[in-house]
Design an enzyme around this catalytic site. Structure first.
Site, mmCIF file in Angstrom:
data_model
loop_
_atom_site.group_PDB
_atom_site.id
_atom_site.type_symbol
_atom_site.label_atom_id
_atom_site.label_comp_id
_atom_site.label_asym_id
_atom_site.label_seq_id
_atom_site.Cartn_x
_atom_site.Cartn_y
_atom_site.Cartn_z
ATOM 1 N N SER A 224 0.840 -1.194 0.000
ATOM 2 C CA SER A 224 0.000 0.000 0.000
ATOM 3 C C SER A 224 0.878 1.249 0.000
ATOM 4 O O SER A 224 2.091 1.177 0.165
ATOM 5 C CB SER A 224 -0.872 0.017 1.246
ATOM 6 N N LYS A 225 0.213 2.367 -0.163
ATOM 7 C CA LYS A 225 0.943 3.632 -0.211
ATOM 8 C C LYS A 225 1.717 3.886 1.082
ATOM 9 O O LYS A 225 2.704 4.600 1.092
ATOM 10 C CB LYS A 225 -0.023 4.789 -0.453
ATOM 11 N N ARG A 226 1.209 3.305 2.175
ATOM 12 C CA ARG A 226 1.878 3.534 3.461
ATOM 13 C C ARG A 226 3.327 3.053 3.424
ATOM 14 O O ARG A 226 4.191 3.641 4.046
ATOM 15 C CB ARG A 226 1.121 2.838 4.582
ATOM 16 N N GLY B 177 5.178 3.348 1.113
ATOM 17 C CA GLY B 177 5.912 4.176 0.170
ATOM 18 C C GLY B 177 5.931 3.537 -1.198
ATOM 19 O O GLY B 177 6.682 3.924 -2.073
#
Ligand code: GLU
Length: 505
Positions: free
Chosen positions: A257-259, A261
């Protein structure tokens, strides 16, 4: 191995994300390891989603990571053009040739008709396979209709399979892989608008570009039998070898996920991660070095890389692990690289202006070096070095340890003795040592009793980099004309004493 030719073939429809960057890296490592050629081909056949801006960013990201290519978009080479949108005539020619040789046929089915058919197959719980209606149209009739009716071109899977019930290959990661031909319907190779499908263009190009090894994500594993059949149809004498790399998942196996990066490599660049660290970490996503050592330079990766140590299991992208590795890389960077990484981040934080005053680059280097071994990314520098930039007596005194030192007469005596000696003369490392000696003689404080009060008075914190290195950096910074000026050591000690005068126990 004789000079392999490999390619990274991204579609310029978004940012270069972690998974694609890892694919590019493994291609590059393999090419470099065996003295081969690394090709960059842009697969922009989805014209509505592809953009030049994405292409530019992809190339920029690859270069930042250190993955230069030998042939391809931006570099040229004898098998170009390397953008699929510029190769439409070639795909058209190859498709005509397949039609002539009875391995492909025009398909007049309307999109509506095909969609209804697929829906019915789905409903009946069947795989959606084209039933081969247009394959049965006699050749001359098909040719006549084609002159006046829009038509796609379909690959005749049965004709290409020539009686084989399955198509197999030896994958360099997965070993023997085999797919039944019955599960492959005749697929479109050229759309009505003349643009090729992925499974066709990729084979035409790999063949013409003399690609020897196709290294890509294992989401493409099931495309491979189609591509092998197209290769047969195109009379390829030796198909490329395949290496399908494991998926990259987030912690716990969830999609990245975007978390983490993962959205894009550009994020890591913006955050000031050293590219060497990203390269090192990406290499460990699905591959493990034979020696078990995890900190590896590009050269070391090239020397050790091989498919025998690529895993089939999904690789887990673990930010803390990346960060730990990145801090170790950061600590090894030469000063000029630290300056390069730090300047942008200090500018973003408003600590530096757009023009650097004389002496600033050297100072930035010394500043970054103070913290390098604890920084995975340079964007953490302003926060990590806040003792330098954000000194105020109020902030320092908010820390109970600082307050206690100022309230303690012996500690306060040390700070006062030091403060009297901090004048205009630059506080270099030897001068700091000399002053600390004088203070020791005057106050009788030594060891921790001497250095602890000095540290908290001048840095506002009980711990941090070695003072003999840090104080000269504070001093040097205080003399630079910066947008946010840095208080000198003398100013700090005096301000703190003034703010607490009268409150002494
Ligand atoms: N354009 C394809 C992708 O980005 C390339 C796949 C391949 O390497 O064949 O997934």
């Amino acid at each position: 191995m004789t000079h392999p030719r490999v390619r990274f073939a991204p579609s310029p429809t978004g940012e270069l994300h972690v998974g694609n960057a890892r694919t590019a890296l493994f291609n590059w490592l393999f090419a470099r390891r065996h003295g081969g050629v690394f090709i960059l081909r842009i697969e922009d056949t989805d014209a509505s989603r592809s953009s030049t801006a994405h292409e530019v960013r992809l190339m920029d990201g690859l270069r930042w990571l250190g993955l230069g290519w030998d042939e391809g978009v931006g570099e040229g080479g004898e098998d170009g053009p390397y953008r699929q949108s510029e190769r439409l005539a070639l795909y058209g020619d190859r498709a005509e040739d397949l039609i002539r040789r009875g391995l492909a046929y025009p398909c007049f089915c309307s999109l509506h008709e095909l969609e209804e058919e697929r829906a019915a197959q789905r409903e009946a719980g069947k795989a959606s396979l084209y039933p081969g209606r247009c394959r049965r149209i006699p050749k001359d009739e098909a040719a006549r209709r084609r002159a006046v009716e829009p038509a796609a071109v379909r690959f005749d899977v049965g004709a290409a399979a020539a009686g084989d019930a399955s198509i197999g290959f030896e994958d360099l990661v997965h070993g023997e892989v085999r797919f039944p031909v019955s599960q492959i319907g005749d697929f479109v190779i050229l759309r009505r608008d003349g643009w090729p499908s992925y499974n066709f263009a990729v084979v035409v190009d790999d063949l013409q570009m003399r690609v020897t090894h196709v290294i890509r994500g294992d989401d493409h594993l099931s495309n491979t039998p189609r591509q092998l059949l197209v290769g047969r149809g195109l009379l390829a004498t030796a198909p490329p070898r395949f290496a399908h790399l494991p998926l990259i998942a987030g912690p716990g196996g969830a999609p990245l996920s975007k978390r983490e990066g993962a959205a894009s490599l550009a994020w890591f660049r913006e955050q000031g991660y050293p590219p060497e660290a990203l390269m090192n970490y990406l290499a460990l996503l699905g591959w493990s070095p034979p020696g078990g050592q995890d900190l590896l330079t590009g050269e070391e990766l090239i020397a050790q890389f091989g498919f025998d140590r690529v895993s089939r299991a999904p690789a887990i992208f673990d930010r803390p692990k990346l960060d730990a590795l990145a801090a170790r890389h950061m600590a090894r960077l030469p000063a000029d690289r630290l300056v390069e990484l730090a300047s942008g981040q200090l500018r973003k934080a408003g600590i530096l202006g757009s023009d650097l005053p004389p002496g600033a680059p050297e100072w930035i280097g010394r500043l970054a070096l103070l913290y390098a071994d604890r920084l995975p990314r340079m964007s953490d520098l302003p926060k990590e070095a806040h003792a330098l930039f954000d000194f105020t007596p109020e902030k320092s005194l908010a820390d109970p340890e600082v307050r206690r030192a100022l309230d303690d007469s012996r500690s306060r005596g040390v700070i006062e003795a030091l403060s009297r000696r901090l004048g205009r003369e630059p506080l270099t490392a030897p001068r700091f040592q000399a002053l600390a000696d004088e203070v020791r003689r005057e106050t009788g404080a030594k060891g921790k009793d001497l250095y602890h009060p000095i540290r908290i008075a001048l840095t506002g914190a009980a711990s941090g980099p070695e003072m003999v290195k840090m104080l000269p950096v504070i001093e040097e910074g205080s003399r630079l004309p910066l947008p946010r000026s840095i208080a000198s050591c003398g100013e700090r000690a005096r301000a703190l004493l003034a703010a607490t005068r009268g409150s002494t126990a």
